[in-house]
Design a protein around this motif. Structure first.
Motif, PDB file in Angstrom:
ATOM      1  N   VAL A  38       0.837  -1.218   0.000  1.00  0.00           N
ATOM      2  CA  VAL A  38       0.000   0.000   0.000  1.00  0.00           C
ATOM      3  C   VAL A  38       0.863   1.256   0.000  1.00  0.00           C
ATOM      4  CG1 VAL A  38      -2.039  -1.070   0.988  1.00  0.00           C
ATOM      5  CG2 VAL A  38      -0.268  -0.188   2.517  1.00  0.00           C
ATOM      6  N   TYR A  39       2.081   1.128  -0.511  1.00  0.00           N
ATOM      7  CA  TYR A  39       2.982   2.264  -0.733  1.00  0.00           C
ATOM      8  C   TYR A  39       3.324   3.009   0.563  1.00  0.00           C
ATOM      9  CZ  TYR A  39       0.918   1.281  -5.293  1.00  0.00           C
ATOM     10  OH  TYR A  39       0.462   0.645  -6.419  1.00  0.00           O
ATOM     11  N   GLU A  40       3.509   2.272   1.636  1.00  0.00           N
ATOM     12  CA  GLU A  40       3.921   2.874   2.913  1.00  0.00           C
ATOM     13  C   GLU A  40       5.390   2.555   3.162  1.00  0.00           C
ATOM     14  OE1 GLU A  40      -0.368   2.564   5.271  1.00  0.00           O
ATOM     15  OE2 GLU A  40       1.294   1.247   5.817  1.00  0.00           O
ATOM     16  N   PHE A  41       6.158   3.592   3.440  1.00  0.00           N
ATOM     17  CA  PHE A  41       7.588   3.405   3.651  1.00  0.00           C
ATOM     18  C   PHE A  41       8.036   3.761   5.065  1.00  0.00           C
ATOM     19  CE2 PHE A  41       6.933   4.097  -0.864  1.00  0.00           C
ATOM     20  CZ  PHE A  41       7.559   2.987  -1.392  1.00  0.00           C
ATOM     21  N   HIS A  42       7.462   4.805   5.640  1.00  0.00           N
ATOM     22  CA  HIS A  42       7.957   5.203   6.961  1.00  0.00           C
ATOM     23  C   HIS A  42       7.733   4.127   8.024  1.00  0.00           C
ATOM     24  CE1 HIS A  42       3.763   6.634   7.226  1.00  0.00           C
ATOM     25  NE2 HIS A  42       3.897   6.615   8.528  1.00  0.00           N
ATOM     26  N   PRO A  43       6.657   3.310   7.973  1.00  0.00           N
ATOM     27  CA  PRO A  43       6.585   2.211   8.948  1.00  0.00           C
ATOM     28  C   PRO A  43       7.679   1.162   8.726  1.00  0.00           C
ATOM     29  CG  PRO A  43       4.418   2.667   8.000  1.00  0.00           C
ATOM     30  CD  PRO A  43       5.440   3.368   7.160  1.00  0.00           C
ATOM     31  N   VAL A  44       8.055   0.953   7.454  1.00  0.00           N
ATOM     32  CA  VAL A  44       9.122  -0.016   7.162  1.00  0.00           C
ATOM     33  C   VAL A  44      10.440   0.459   7.767  1.00  0.00           C
ATOM     34  CG1 VAL A  44      10.464  -1.129   5.342  1.00  0.00           C
ATOM     35  CG2 VAL A  44       8.001  -0.807   5.048  1.00  0.00           C
ATOM     36  N   VAL A  45      10.752   1.741   7.564  1.00  0.00           N
ATOM     37  CA  VAL A  45      11.998   2.280   8.120  1.00  0.00           C
ATOM     38  C   VAL A  45      11.983   2.180   9.639  1.00  0.00           C
ATOM     39  CG1 VAL A  45      13.433   4.336   8.348  1.00  0.00           C
ATOM     40  CG2 VAL A  45      12.326   3.831   6.163  1.00  0.00           C
ATOM     41  N   ALA A  46      10.867   2.563  10.252  1.00  0.00           N
ATOM     42  CA  ALA A  46      10.781   2.523  11.715  1.00  0.00           C
ATOM     43  C   ALA A  46      10.970   1.093  12.232  1.00  0.00           C
ATOM     44  CB  ALA A  46       9.434   3.083  12.168  1.00  0.00           C
ATOM     45  N   LYS A  47      10.346   0.140  11.560  1.00  0.00           N
ATOM     46  CA  LYS A  47      10.443  -1.259  12.003  1.00  0.00           C
ATOM     47  C   LYS A  47      11.833  -1.827  11.732  1.00  0.00           C
ATOM     48  CE  LYS A  47       5.515  -2.149  11.760  1.00  0.00           C
ATOM     49  NZ  LYS A  47       4.382  -2.837  11.125  1.00  0.00           N
ATOM     50  N   LEU A  48      12.449  -1.430  10.626  1.00  0.00           N
ATOM     51  CA  LEU A  48      13.811  -1.886  10.337  1.00  0.00           C
ATOM     52  C   LEU A  48      14.780  -1.355  11.381  1.00  0.00           C
ATOM     53  CD1 LEU A  48      15.914  -3.273   8.535  1.00  0.00           C
ATOM     54  CD2 LEU A  48      16.008  -1.166   7.171  1.00  0.00           C
ATOM     55  N   GLN A  49      14.628  -0.081  11.733  1.00  0.00           N
ATOM     56  CA  GLN A  49      15.526   0.497  12.730  1.00  0.00           C
ATOM     57  C   GLN A  49      15.325  -0.149  14.100  1.00  0.00           C
ATOM     58  OE1 GLN A  49      14.725   4.728  12.193  1.00  0.00           O
ATOM     59  NE2 GLN A  49      16.551   4.947  10.932  1.00  0.00           N
ATOM     60  N   THR A  50      14.070  -0.427  14.450  1.00  0.00           N
ATOM     61  CA  THR A  50      13.801  -1.126  15.710  1.00  0.00           C
ATOM     62  C   THR A  50      14.378  -2.537  15.674  1.00  0.00           C
ATOM     63  OG1 THR A  50      11.778   0.145  16.056  1.00  0.00           O
ATOM     64  CG2 THR A  50      11.966  -1.939  17.247  1.00  0.00           C
ATOM     65  N   PHE A  51      14.235  -3.187  14.544  1.00  0.00           N
ATOM     66  CA  PHE A  51      14.773  -4.538  14.382  1.00  0.00           C
ATOM     67  C   PHE A  51      16.288  -4.533  14.573  1.00  0.00           C
ATOM     68  CE2 PHE A  51      16.067  -8.108  11.447  1.00  0.00           C
ATOM     69  CZ  PHE A  51      15.489  -9.138  12.171  1.00  0.00           C
ATOM     70  N   CYS A  52      16.950  -3.554  13.956  1.00  0.00           N
ATOM     71  CA  CYS A  52      18.414  -3.480  14.066  1.00  0.00           C
ATOM     72  C   CYS A  52      18.860  -3.133  15.482  1.00  0.00           C
ATOM     73  CB  CYS A  52      18.963  -2.440  13.092  1.00  0.00           C
ATOM     74  SG  CYS A  52      18.899  -2.953  11.368  1.00  0.00           S
ATOM     75  N   SER A  53      18.207  -2.151  16.095  1.00  0.00           N
ATOM     76  CA  SER A  53      18.686  -1.654  17.390  1.00  0.00           C
ATOM     77  C   SER A  53      18.228  -2.503  18.562  1.00  0.00           C
ATOM     78  CB  SER A  53      18.231  -0.205  17.593  1.00  0.00           C
ATOM     79  OG  SER A  53      16.825  -0.127  17.610  1.00  0.00           O
ATOM     80  N   GLU A  54      16.992  -2.995  18.510  1.00  0.00           N
ATOM     81  CA  GLU A  54      16.450  -3.714  19.663  1.00  0.00           C
ATOM     82  C   GLU A  54      16.454  -5.225  19.471  1.00  0.00           C
ATOM     83  OE1 GLU A  54      12.691  -2.102  20.872  1.00  0.00           O
ATOM     84  OE2 GLU A  54      13.360  -0.031  20.623  1.00  0.00           O
ATOM     85  N   ASP A  55      15.872  -5.692  18.386  1.00  0.00           N
ATOM     86  CA  ASP A  55      15.767  -7.142  18.196  1.00  0.00           C
ATOM     87  C   ASP A  55      17.119  -7.786  17.915  1.00  0.00           C
ATOM     88  OD1 ASP A  55      12.924  -7.210  18.495  1.00  0.00           O
ATOM     89  OD2 ASP A  55      12.757  -6.375  16.487  1.00  0.00           O
ATOM     90  N   LEU A  56      17.921  -7.123  17.081  1.00  0.00           N
ATOM     91  CA  LEU A  56      19.234  -7.673  16.751  1.00  0.00           C
ATOM     92  C   LEU A  56      20.296  -7.123  17.699  1.00  0.00           C
ATOM     93  CD1 LEU A  56      19.189  -7.665  12.833  1.00  0.00           C
ATOM     94  CD2 LEU A  56      18.653  -9.547  14.387  1.00  0.00           C
ATOM     95  N   GLY A  57      20.624  -5.837  17.526  1.00  0.00           N
ATOM     96  CA  GLY A  57      21.701  -5.272  18.326  1.00  0.00           C
ATOM     97  C   GLY A  57      21.470  -5.335  19.818  1.00  0.00           C
TER      98      GLY A  57
END
Length: 972
Positions: free
Chosen positions: A749-768
């Motif tokens: 549905v052409y949404e990008f800012h939720p993807v960026v937010a979730k990717l950053q959370t994934f990198c900083s919290e889930d992974l890092g």
């Protein structure tokens, strides 16, 4: 890179003796550097993409797949790109890449709008006015070509992939020719007519303007109240039911209010609302007619006392006539103005009576025409440059703006002025010249919004409104916005009085002005010439010779129409000239072009294009095919500064995309666009960009860790089924699969800012913050080829695959750089964009795993707090110096207990025990420093350090990992 520097990159706490240690850990290096150095590296990627023809390679990889067509709304070929251009092109690029990675044949043909007034103005600035038309056209074509080259370079620098070698240009000969054919088609269908109508007119342009070329700015004008003297007193006496002698005893006026004194000389009627009550007011000055509800307010303005003698409805006053207020000043104004009724008259302000100058107002024009006024009877003294014609009494030769105060003074001298004062209001301006414009009646060519077409089908307005209902809108509010604009718009003025534009290639009769009876065939003949030589072919064409050559009788009686097509018709017909025309092979999908189908999957532009390209494209397609050209419309907002102010050179708050790319990298622009909710305004500032850079570094550092720890991993050799991974690995991959579903649903549905937010959370919290933090010990200390380490690398491999594909649409340079390291030697090694979204392996009982490890992480967060508190008090240094005892209940107790001795690795402590809490919901954490020695290699404080005399500084598991069978791991 040294092991020490690698450790700083997030691999392990710095150990300066690591390189010299006789007990090495698995610290690996990667050619993917910690520093992006984007301004230097990105141009190399652009060059590589060009040389390797990556866009063409992507298309080849998707050959046979379902097409996805994002039709490019053409930027204008004038001036360097600004940050708004960057937003627009990056959004389009992200969508194309996201759709391509989903397996579709995502086509992107960039285009440029090349005709029109802005380029003509540039030619005038450079070479002066009065050049021959052929010279203007030649210089305009050359100028547009230069501008396109500059803009193309900047768009490519942003990492936008597309068919840059073969873009569409509205000035391409084939496009110009097909535009003429489109005109012929809508003419045949019965939508086009010629007539006198008020149109938006710019004196500086010397031409009609499209609705989209009009903006509103505050303007201070003279506001005047003017009396039109009674002329038919007997009729007024009957309407108000008062004796004629009473009404004839004093002078009388019907009073109007206007902010355009310059229109008074052209007055030809007065308008009243049929249902409004109007009052006959007796004042010391004479009788006044005003809307009853405005009497008290207006008498204060006029500084008059007054008494209402009688009232009647507006309908009772219809057709009664009044003297023109300038009649006594010059015989040229000795005429009568009748009352016409109009529902548009309001009583919010003014007198409730509107003066009507049909040449200079749409409603005035419609009212007068509806009451039988002929085109030739309409007074139109204002010439194209804003100067009154010489024949106009009293004011001939004056510009209308200079005449305003003169008209007021003359009205005052006539005794018919009741009030004048300065008045600030929102007024129409030309968006190019920023100067006031007017409505001006001229003979123009129109596309009729409410004309019944030749096939007796629905009107253009009805067809367009139905098309809007069948279109998807992102965001949804765009639907109502476009609907309102179509529902309320006047007929479309197709003609313009310009030199650099596609001609309305009509032949008209010299005496009657009628179109040649074979106009459709003649348009095709002209189109064939334009196809070979451009619009210049029309300029040089001799009408008589051309028509004679075609065997037309009466050739000498016809002349060429000199108008050009509205530039919005240029871009608005690109679905015809480009999708079905010049780039048909790439863009056209015959299977999709059914009666209910559309030519493009998506049109994407700024919110101003509801009145621009979205609008004109909808109207032209509705006339040509009876449907919109697009399945969906996506609208993005405008860029503003950090304080929410509009970008302006005069304010000094503009942001140059070229500067950002040169200083920080185009990747930062892309990440900023992707991380911002484009449905509203997009704020940008140095502070905002700094935050974007921080987010970028977090993602890049995570990638670097993943790639470094996969350096010695060969998936063909080292792959293991998920059942042989450790539990935390299965959890991490299950979490990745869950996130991938969310990411792809956002992309749908052409949404990008939720993807960026979730990717950053994934990198900083889930992974890092969790998984990679826990994983370091196993990656570094277990044997290189051990099952425990290979299981971890299996998980990292799948996570990296998925993550690189998620970020590729917006962090294209970084994803491509990482991909070259990650996918070296594979089928898609040249570019990530020929591959598709990764299929993350399924993990058994994924939901149970996610629930369990969610509970474990919640406990870990509490333990971390306690460890920090003890560290702050000086009780411990690193967390590995601590041993913890946990008392828990319920699912948390079960989850923690199931981990056994691996719990200490999850908590990053040297020892950890768990037992039931006194109360089921309690969570009690006790931290105390370890009393044991520290292992030189793994840094854990363990009782068995020194158990082997040959290796007195190692713990038992390090001895086993280095010299024995290796330690057992089951969960972490």
């Amino acid at each position: 890179m040294s092991d020490t520097k690698q450790a700083k990159a997030g691999a392990k706490p710095e150990n300066k003796s690591a390189e010299k240690s006789k007990y090495p850990v698995n610290l690996l290096d990667t050619p993917f550097p910690m520093r992006g150095d984007l301004p230097k590296r990105e141009p190399l990627w652009v060059k590589q993409w060009q040389e390797k023809k990556i866009y063409q390679a992507i298309r080849a990889a998707r050959r046979g797949a379902k097409k996805f067509v994002l039709h490019d709304g053409p930027p204008y070929a004038n001036g360097d790109i600004h940050i708004g251009h960057a937003v627009n092109k990056v959004l389009k690029d992200m969508i194309i890449k996201a759709r391509g990675l989903s397996g579709l044949d995502a086509v992107y043909v960039p285009g440029w709008d090349c005709h029109g007034m802005p380029i003509e103005i540039q030619i005038e600035k450079q070479y002066g006015k009065g050049l021959p038309v052929q010279e203007v056209q030649a210089k305009a074509r050359a100028y547009a070509t230069e501008q396109i080259a500059r803009q193309r370079k900047d768009f490519e620098r942003l990492g936008v992939l597309g068919d840059w070698d073969d873009p569409y240009l509205t000035m391409n000969f084939s496009n110009e020719a097909d535009e003429i054919r489109a005109l012929g088609k809508i003419l045949e269908k019965g939508y086009v007519f010629r007539g006198l109508k008020p149109v938006n007119w710019c004196f500086d342009c010397g031409s009609a303007l499209a609705e989209a070329e009009v903006e509103y700015k505050d303007k201070t004008d003279l506001s005047i109240d003017v009396g039109f003297p009674f002329a038919e007193t007997d009729k007024l006496a009957r309407a108000f039911h008062v004796p004629l002698e009473t009404l004839g005893a004093k002078p009388g006026w019907i009073v109007i209010w206007t902010t355009t004194p310059w229109t008074i000389p052209s007055n030809q009627a007065l308008n009243l609302h049929p249902e409004v009550e109007y009052a006959l007011v007796d004042t010391p000055r004479g009788f006044l007619i005003l809307a009853a509800e405005r009497v008290e307010e207006q008498l204060k303005v006029y500084e008059l006392e007054g008494k209402v003698v009688a009232t009647c409805s507006g309908a009772a006053l219809t057709e009664i006539r009044f003297h023109h207020p300038l009649a006594k000043m010059d015989a040229g104004y000795d005429r009568l103005s009748p009352i016409y009724l109009g529902d548009y008259v309001t009583t919010d302000t003014g007198t409730g009576i509107v003066h009507s100058a049909p040449a200079y107002g749409i409603e005035d024009f419609q009212s007068c025409k509806a009451h039988g006024m002929r085109d030739e009877d309409i007074l139109s003294p204002v010439m194209g440059d804003g100067v009154y014609a010489s024949w106009l009494p009293l004011f001939g030769g004056l510009s209308i703006w200079d005449a305003n105060p003169r008209i007021v003074e003359t009205l005052k001298a006539s005794g018919n002025l009741f009030n004048s004062h300065r008045y600030e209001h929102s007024y129409m301006h030309c968006w190019r010249h920023k100067t006031p414009i007017i409505y001006r009646a001229t003979s123009q060519w129109f596309a009729g919004m409410d004309v019944v077409p030749a096939d007796n089908g629905p009107t253009l307005r009805a067809t367009a409104l139905a098309g809007i209902e069948a279109t998807a809108f992102y965001p949804s509010w765009g639907k109502q916005r476009l609907h309102n604009m179509i529902a309320n718009r006047p007929d479309w003025t197709l003609s313009r009085q310009r030199q650099w534009g596609v001609p309305m290639a009509f032949f008209v009769h010299k005496e009657t002005g009628a179109l040649h009876p074979r106009t459709p065939q003649l348009l095709e003949a002209v189109a064939k010439r334009v196809e070979q030589h451009g619009i210049e072919a029309w300029q040089t064409l001799d009408a008589t010779a051309f028509l004679t050559e075609l065997g037309e009788a009466d050739a000498a009686m016809y002349e060429k129409n000199r108008d050009t097509l509205d530039v919005w018709f240029d871009s608005g017909t690109t679905h015809w000239t480009v999708i079905r025309g010049s780039h048909r092979e790439d863009l056209y999908d015959a299977a999709a072009d059914t009666p209910d189908g559309r030519l493009a999957d998506l049109y994407l532009e700024g919110s101003d294009q509801h009145r621009g390209w979205f609008h004109s494209s909808l109207l032209t397609a509705s006339m040509l095919y009876g449907k919109p050209p697009y399945k969906a419309l996506l609208t993005h907002g405008f860029t503003v500064d950090g304080e929410g102010r509009k970008m302006s050179k005069s304010v000094g708050n503009t942001v140059s995309p070229q500067d950002i790319a040169n200083k920080m990298g185009a990747e930062i622009i892309r990440l900023w666009v992707a991380s911002t909710d484009y449905s509203g305004e997009l704020s940008i500032s140095d502070e905002i960009l700094k935050r974007v850079v921080e987010g970028y570094r977090r993602i890049r550092n995570t990638l670097r860790f993943l790639l470094a720890n996969l350096t010695d991993y060969d998936h063909a050799r080292d792959a293991l089924p998920p059942s042989e991974w450790l539990e935390i690995d299965r959890y991490a991959v299950a979490l990745t699969a869950q996130l991938q579903k969310e990411v792809l649903s956002h992309y749908d549905v052409y949404e990008f800012h939720p993807v960026v937010a979730k990717l950053q959370t994934f990198c900083s919290e889930d992974l890092g913050g969790f998984y990679l933090d826990v994983l370091k010990d196993r990656l570094y200390t277990t044997a290189p080829d051990s099952k425990a380490r290979r299981a971890a690398q299996n998980a990292l491999f799948h996570i990296t695959q998925a993550m690189l594909h998620w970020m590729a649409p917006f962090l294209s340079f970084t994803a491509e750089e990482a991909w070259q390291v990650f996918a070296h030697g594979t089928a898609h090694a040249d570019t990530i964009f020929t591959s598709t979204y990764y299929t993350v392996p399924e993990v058994d009982q994924a939901d149970d795993l996610l629930q369990k490890w969610h509970a474990v992480r919640a406990v870990r967060a509490e333990v971390t707090k306690q460890l920090e508190a003890v560290r702050a008090e000086g009780g411990i240094g690193s967390s590995l110096q601590a041993e913890v005892s946990i008392q828990a209940g319920g699912p948390a107790l079960e989850a923690l207990a199931s981990l056994g001795d691996d719990l200490r690795f999850v908590l990053l402590t040297s020892a950890a025990t768990v037992s039931p809490a006194p109360e089921a919901g309690d969570l009690l954490v006790t931290v105390h420093p370890s009393s044991h020695a520290k292992c030189e290699r793994c840094w854990h404080y363990r009782e068995d350090v020194g158990h082997d005399a040959a290796h007195p500084t190692l713990c038992g598991r390090c001895t086993s990992n280095l010299f024995g069978a290796g330690e057992p791991r089951s969960h972490a």
